[in-house]
Design an enzyme around this catalytic site. Sequence first.
Site, PDB file in Angstrom:
ATOM      1  N   GLY B 472       0.856  -1.392  -0.009  1.00 38.64           N
ATOM      2  CA  GLY B 472      -0.047  -0.014  -0.066  1.00 38.64           C
ATOM      3  C   GLY B 472       0.865   1.262   0.002  1.00 38.64           C
ATOM      4  N   GLY B 514      11.801   0.658   2.338  1.00 42.20           N
ATOM      5  CA  GLY B 514      11.590   0.184   1.102  1.00 42.20           C
ATOM      6  C   GLY B 514      11.598   0.952  -0.121  1.00 42.20           C
ATOM      7  N   ALA B 515      11.229   2.369   0.139  1.00 42.27           N
ATOM      8  CA  ALA B 515      11.093   3.126  -0.893  1.00 42.27           C
ATOM      9  C   ALA B 515      12.610   3.414  -1.699  1.00 42.27           C
ATOM     10  CB  ALA B 515      10.355   4.559  -0.710  1.00 42.27           C
ATOM     11  N   ARG B 618      14.583  13.129  -0.877  1.00 40.64           N
ATOM     12  CA  ARG B 618      13.435  13.494  -1.933  1.00 40.64           C
ATOM     13  C   ARG B 618      12.282  12.897  -1.948  1.00 40.64           C
ATOM     14  NH1 ARG B 618      16.953  12.551  -7.161  1.00 40.64           N
ATOM     15  NH2 ARG B 618      17.043  14.985  -7.085  1.00 40.64           N
ATOM     16  N   ASN B 621       7.313  10.391  -4.913  1.00 44.72           N
ATOM     17  CA  ASN B 621       5.876  10.479  -5.574  1.00 44.72           C
ATOM     18  C   ASN B 621       5.197  11.160  -4.414  1.00 44.72           C
ATOM     19  OD1 ASN B 621       3.281  10.400  -6.056  1.00 44.72           O
ATOM     20  ND2 ASN B 621       3.446   8.564  -7.147  1.00 44.72           N
ATOM     21  N   GLY B 692      13.003   7.253   3.756  1.00 39.84           N
ATOM     22  CA  GLY B 692      11.667   6.803   4.051  1.00 39.84           C
ATOM     23  C   GLY B 692      10.882   7.932   4.663  1.00 39.84           C
ATOM     24  N   VAL B 693       9.401   7.478   4.556  1.00 40.15           N
ATOM     25  CA  VAL B 693       8.593   8.343   5.174  1.00 40.15           C
ATOM     26  C   VAL B 693       7.323   7.811   5.788  1.00 40.15           C
ATOM     27  CG1 VAL B 693       7.173   8.676   3.239  1.00 40.15           C
ATOM     28  CG2 VAL B 693       7.385  10.859   4.730  1.00 40.15           C
ATOM     29  N   GLU B 695       7.025   5.559   8.090  1.00 38.28           N
ATOM     30  CA  GLU B 695       6.982   5.441   9.552  1.00 38.28           C
ATOM     31  C   GLU B 695       7.036   6.753  10.252  1.00 38.28           C
ATOM     32  OE1 GLU B 695       7.949   0.832  10.221  1.00 38.28           O
ATOM     33  OE2 GLU B 695       9.921   2.155  10.184  1.00 38.28           O
TER      34      GLU B 695
END
Lengths: 214, 735
Positions: B472, B514-515, B618, B621, B692-693, B695
């Site tokens: 998700g 992950g991203a 960065r 998305n 990451g964002v 969490e």
Amino acid sequence: MAPSDDFPISRRGLLAGGAASVATAAVARPAMAEAAPSRAPASPPTAKVDFEVNGTAHSLELDTRTTLLDALREHLRLTGTKKGCDHGQCGACTVLVDGRRINSCLSLAVQHDGDRITTIEGLGQPGNLHPMQEAFVVHDGYQCGYCTPGQICSAVAVLDEIKAGIPSHVTADLSVAPAVTPRELRERMSGNICRCGAYSNIVDAIVDAAGVKA
Amino acid sequence: MKFDTPATENPIDQLKVVGKPTSRIEGPLKTSGTAPYAYERHDAVPNQAYGFIVGSAIAKGRIASIDLAEAKAAPGVLAIVTAASAGTLGKGDFNTARLLGGPEIQHYHQAIAIVVAESFEQARAAAGLVRVRYTRDKGNFDLASSLDGAIKPPAFFGTEPDSSFGDFDAAFASAPVKLDEHYTTPDHSHAMMEPHASIASWDGDKLTLWTSNQMIAWSVGDVAKTLGIPRENVRLVSPYIGGGFGGKLFVRADAILAALGAKAAGRPVKVALPRPLIANNTTHRPATIQRIRLGATPDGKLTSIGHESWSGDLKGGGPETAVGQTRLLYAAPHRMTAMRLAVLDLPEGNAMRAPGEAPGLMALEIAIDEMAEKLGMDPVAFRILNDTQVDPEKPERKFSQRQLNECLRIGADKFGWASRNPKPGLTRDGRWLVGTGVAAAFRNNLNEKSAARVRLDRAGRVIVETDMTDIGTGSYTIIAQTAAEMLGVPLDRVEVRLGDSLFPVSAGSGGQWGANSSTAGVYAACAKLRTAIAQKLGLDPAKAAFANGKVSAGGKSIALARAAADGEVVAEDMMEYGDLAQTFQQSTFGAHFVEAAVDAATGEIRLRRMLAVCAAGRILNPKAARSQVIGAMTMGAGAALMEELAVDKRFGFFVNHDLAGYEVPVHADIPSQDVIFLDEVDPTTSPMKAKGVGELGICGVAAAVANAVYHATGIRVRNYPVTLDKLIDRLPAIA
């Protein structure tokens, strides 16, 4: 074997213990033992049910214990309708029956003889999405996607309920027609849980789709 | 490709595709119900039977006997597997308790049998006929009464349980202004919408599992280890995952028992955990008891920070690392942290979204609010004053980027913080007491090795394959954006295939790594593919530019697809990391602002506004990242106001083990939410310059809510969740 003596179980304690009573129900029934069961297993009763799903007539012979949800997912293989809890707690299984939204896990398939059922697959498909589906994509009204079909089916029905003048818990004035407001939408959508927490975007999507319809 | 020096300019910096708020590429599938989740793979293999899992009805003890006669004789039953018939099973590296219990029982609802039948209804009915007799042992189920026996745990993922810098005891003792308080956070359940589910199919000694799992490679290993088969004989397929939040990082009973059931029945078997089984059968976020001590000078400089946390887990488990952020978030010359671990016989504790920081900041950011009030300072200004730009324990080590103060300032400005009455309990709006609260958000950035394979086909389409998962989070979309940017093609020319153990091993989805990690792996594979394509086209790879479906160099411009005219061009590579994460402290920062209203008569709490300002490298998305943050804010609101697994301390289980009893936020609980991302690139993290964002978004939210409730009412609640029963007898008199 009984539980150890320093940890007695009383009926009152067990009832208060909630689900733990399951444990002791089993403990209290040691006599079932190794003997073969006394009654021969009977095949489960089945019943015939005819209904229409997404405009297609279906005639199914089903174990009478089959929920509408499992009839859709397992028998018709329409897996867009999701099983999140199977107890009417989450709304992931929401479908439209004769235009009204229901939790399909909470009704048996055989209760729907003659009904017209619409599932997420019947609202629209990739390349030909329903405006509500489009709005969810544009507003990112989902993340993992598992509650999404239920949210969308619910949202479509919510707009129809508001249009039909059906009030909600937060409708302040019962003498005037309810309006599509974020407050009304949040109240009416609260049976559909989204653990990813897309609520803010879902409300934006529904407001957008309502505008498209108008 | 090895990433060991900070990134310079690269094709991602063009930002033609990356960085755009693109709608999810799998959106039409998810919104039309055609994205297939694990239990729904009727197409995968024919002749599927249904499994139903029986959970232990005691928390600790032994199975004295199981009588299967009636269940076996029930209509449609094909097989029943228990520990007695399963053969020798191992235990996965990532599991604490065994996934099939018996005769020893380690926790309530530990799986003890699977009943396989022709239909779901038959399997469920027969499972109810399994007669089990237990010998119950006394267990230890109460964290609060277990503190004396709590031990110093061994290092956990490389982090020592205790830290010390300067002389905390002396500095705290002599501090002019002091705070010393205890806080508690309860056990939390992930409560993802899709139950854990698997379809297992054997082909000889080879097993395929269509499952719902965040970490494909970890889980291939643990399936193999548990079943005692070579890992090359295990294939996992997990393209769509209906939420995880850490609850699907690991192999669970659905997968193992589906495999055992399929073997016993000689047919493919599908299993989903029934919702009421999930809270006790799977993992949860463990409860904590935390003590925070802060010492400050009268002008608001922190001189000492101490944070201790107690949590519990099954024997062999680990602590909830609630003190981690405290080592890095605020400056102070004298510091200590400590974690202690009690053995509890409750279900297995493990990671849930922002493990450590989520409950740690629930406590720390209330304490900071309290200290600001003691000092008579604004809580935003107090935080800004105590900022640090270096690792406080290693002053020579800088943060790669740290814009916490900017997050606080911008958030305060956007939220209208300046108009706030600093005194609590004085702002009224009709029957509502209104308050605002703030908290800092902090979560470390992690980079993990990640590989991908990228193909260019004859039609000029780009196909990316990696075992990365999308829970998700938007992995499909940001991976497609990365490949499109690297190869100069529009997004709709890219196909992304995820979650299959046949694909190269990725970072997987966890720890908000992950991203950045998975796209960096795709970057590496695309870089290799660019070289191969340029060589095929006779162009200089070092000079080749990829744009608009063409490759250009030395005055020549050739259609990309030409490179694949005589067959696919394929490249595979992995991104690995040097020591930049040691040289620099890589973290993500944010500030949460919340407005809450409390009914002056009933204590009912309603959230009115929520704002998050995030600085996280960065943003690949902004649409998907914003969704991650609002979703995390929602989960944080749940932690603040309602989420609590209620422990039955006599029988040792979580009582409210379904979605009716374990309350999570619903639409009506969540107001309009705003998210601001600061402009930031972090060249130390990867060529993507991202962090990451997912969490970060939950970190601090609950404290911001609790602080807002305090500001509304003047009532300080230090035991989560903040519910009206903790307010009602202390509310200000109604005028």
